[in-house]
Design an enzyme around this catalytic site. Sequence first.
Site, PDB file in Angstrom:
ATOM      1  N   ALA A  80       1.403  -1.405   0.062  1.00  0.00           N
ATOM      2  CA  ALA A  80      -0.152  -0.293  -0.120  1.00  0.00           C
ATOM      3  C   ALA A  80       1.108   1.991   0.141  1.00  0.00           C
ATOM      4  O   ALA A  80       1.795   1.010  -0.131  1.00  0.00           O
ATOM      5  CB  ALA A  80      -1.025  -0.064   1.418  1.00  0.00           C
ATOM      6  N   GLN A  82       1.603   3.560   2.176  1.00  0.00           N
ATOM      7  CA  GLN A  82       1.705   4.115   3.434  1.00  0.00           C
ATOM      8  C   GLN A  82       2.747   2.541   4.116  1.00  0.00           C
ATOM      9  O   GLN A  82       2.617   2.014   4.880  1.00  0.00           O
ATOM     10  CB  GLN A  82       0.776   4.412   4.739  1.00  0.00           C
ATOM     11  CG  GLN A  82       1.029   5.957   4.516  1.00  0.00           C
ATOM     12  CD  GLN A  82       2.077   6.903   4.553  1.00  0.00           C
ATOM     13  OE1 GLN A  82       3.268   6.274   5.427  1.00  0.00           O
ATOM     14  NE2 GLN A  82       2.327   7.549   4.074  1.00  0.00           N
ATOM     15  N   SER A  83       3.082   1.544   2.944  1.00  0.00           N
ATOM     16  CA  SER A  83       3.576   0.254   3.340  1.00  0.00           C
ATOM     17  C   SER A  83       4.820   0.125   3.901  1.00  0.00           C
ATOM     18  O   SER A  83       6.129   0.885   3.947  1.00  0.00           O
ATOM     19  CB  SER A  83       4.208  -0.748   2.076  1.00  0.00           C
ATOM     20  OG  SER A  83       4.941  -1.616   2.650  1.00  0.00           O
ATOM     21  N   ASN A  84       5.194  -0.156   5.029  1.00  0.00           N
ATOM     22  CA  ASN A  84       6.564  -0.278   6.549  1.00  0.00           C
ATOM     23  C   ASN A  84       6.860  -1.489   5.850  1.00  0.00           C
ATOM     24  O   ASN A  84       8.626  -1.257   5.592  1.00  0.00           O
ATOM     25  CB  ASN A  84       5.594  -1.383   7.069  1.00  0.00           C
ATOM     26  CG  ASN A  84       4.279  -0.385   8.121  1.00  0.00           C
ATOM     27  OD1 ASN A  84       5.200   0.793   8.687  1.00  0.00           O
ATOM     28  ND2 ASN A  84       3.774  -0.754   9.020  1.00  0.00           N
ATOM     29  N   ALA A  86       8.031  -1.463   2.078  1.00  0.00           N
ATOM     30  CA  ALA A  86       8.646  -0.965   0.936  1.00  0.00           C
ATOM     31  C   ALA A  86      10.017  -0.284   2.038  1.00  0.00           C
ATOM     32  O   ALA A  86      10.253   0.325   1.270  1.00  0.00           O
ATOM     33  CB  ALA A  86       7.476  -0.027   0.276  1.00  0.00           C
TER      34      ALA A  86
END
Length: 339
Positions: A80, A82-84, A86
Amino acid sequence: MSIEAHQDWLNKQSRVSLMHGPTPLEPLDRLSEELGGPRIWLKRDDCTGLATGGNKTRKLEFLMAQAIEQGADTVVTYGAVQSNHARQTAAACAKLGLACHLLLSERVDWPHENYTRQGNVLLDKLFGGQLHICSLNDVAATRETLLQQFADADRSVFEIPAGGSSPRGALGYSRCLQELATQCETQNIAPDMIVHASASAGTQAGLVFGRSLLDIDSHILGINVFHPDPQTLKDRVAFIVNGMFDTWSEIRALRPLQIDVNHAYFGDAYGIPTKACIDAINIAAQFEGVLFDPVYSGKALAALIDQINLGNLSHLSDVVLLHTGGSASLGAYADAFDD
Ligand SMILES: Cc1ncc(COP(=O)(O)O)c(C=O)c1O
C-alpha cells in the site's frame, strides 16, 4: 526439535545481516498494572534497527540473501502507499547497493495530504526507492510494464511479494520465535500467549511453523488487520507454512499446525484506524513511552487491551505482545489524532 537444532538448521539457510538483535523482551509493568490482567511482555521487533525498525527486517535478511545469490541488481516489491515493508526494502537495497522499485497501490481510503507525503513515503524516497503509485486495479498492468522495461534494459530483477510473505521470508519469524524462546528461558517465564498484528501472513506463518517444530506451548494469536474475511488470512498462513514444509522437506512438524485469528479489531477496512486503536496508541505512549501505529501494531495492542478488560485473559499469567513496528507511519496519519 531442540532450540539448538532449530538454530543449527536455520544457520544453514542463506541470510544477510540487516538487523540489530536479539530485540529486547521487556515487561510493560505500568500498563499491566493499569489493566489488572496478565503481565504483558513486549517483544521489541519495532527495534530491529533497519530504517526505524519493524517486522520486515527479519524477512528481508533471508530474502535479500536470495536476491544476491541470484545476481539481482534490481529489487521490485509491492504494498500500500504507506507500506512499512516498502520502506524497509528500500533501506535494505540502499545498504546492499541494489536499485529498488516500489509498486504502491492506492487501496486505502484515507484522503489526507499527509498520507501521500509523510511517513513511509517520505522515507522510501530518502532511501532512494523509486515509487510507482497506481490504483489497485492497475497494479497488474503497471507491474507488467515495469518488468518489461527492466527486461529490455537487461536488468536482473528480484521480485519480493507484498509484505515479504513467502516461505523464505517467513523463516525470519521462525528465527524470532527461537530467539523469544531463549529469552523466556533466561527470564524464567512461559508465556501463555503471543499476540501480533497479521496481514500478508508471513509473520504468523513463521511463528506457526516454528511452534510446530519447537517445544513451545504458547498460543499464537494473529489479529487480522487486512482481510475483510478472516478465513482468507487463515488460508494464507496455511499456504505459506505448507510452502515452508515443501521447500525444506528435511523438516518435519512435531505437532499439528495451530492457526488462530481474531477478526474483532479489524474495524471498517485495512488502513483505517479504529477509535480503540487510537486510544491504545495513546495509552502505550503515556504509560510506557512506546510508539505503536494506526494500521497494524496499534490494532493488535487494542485487541490485547480489550481482551484483558473483558476478563478473557484473567486466567493467564504472562502474555507476549510481538511489536511488529509501524510507527514510521504516524506522521502520515496525523489527522487521526486530531481531537
Ligand atoms: C507494522 C506491521 N505490523 C504487522 C504487519 C503484518 O505482518 P505480515 O504482513 O507478515 O502479516 C505488517 C505488514 O505489513 C506491518 O507493517
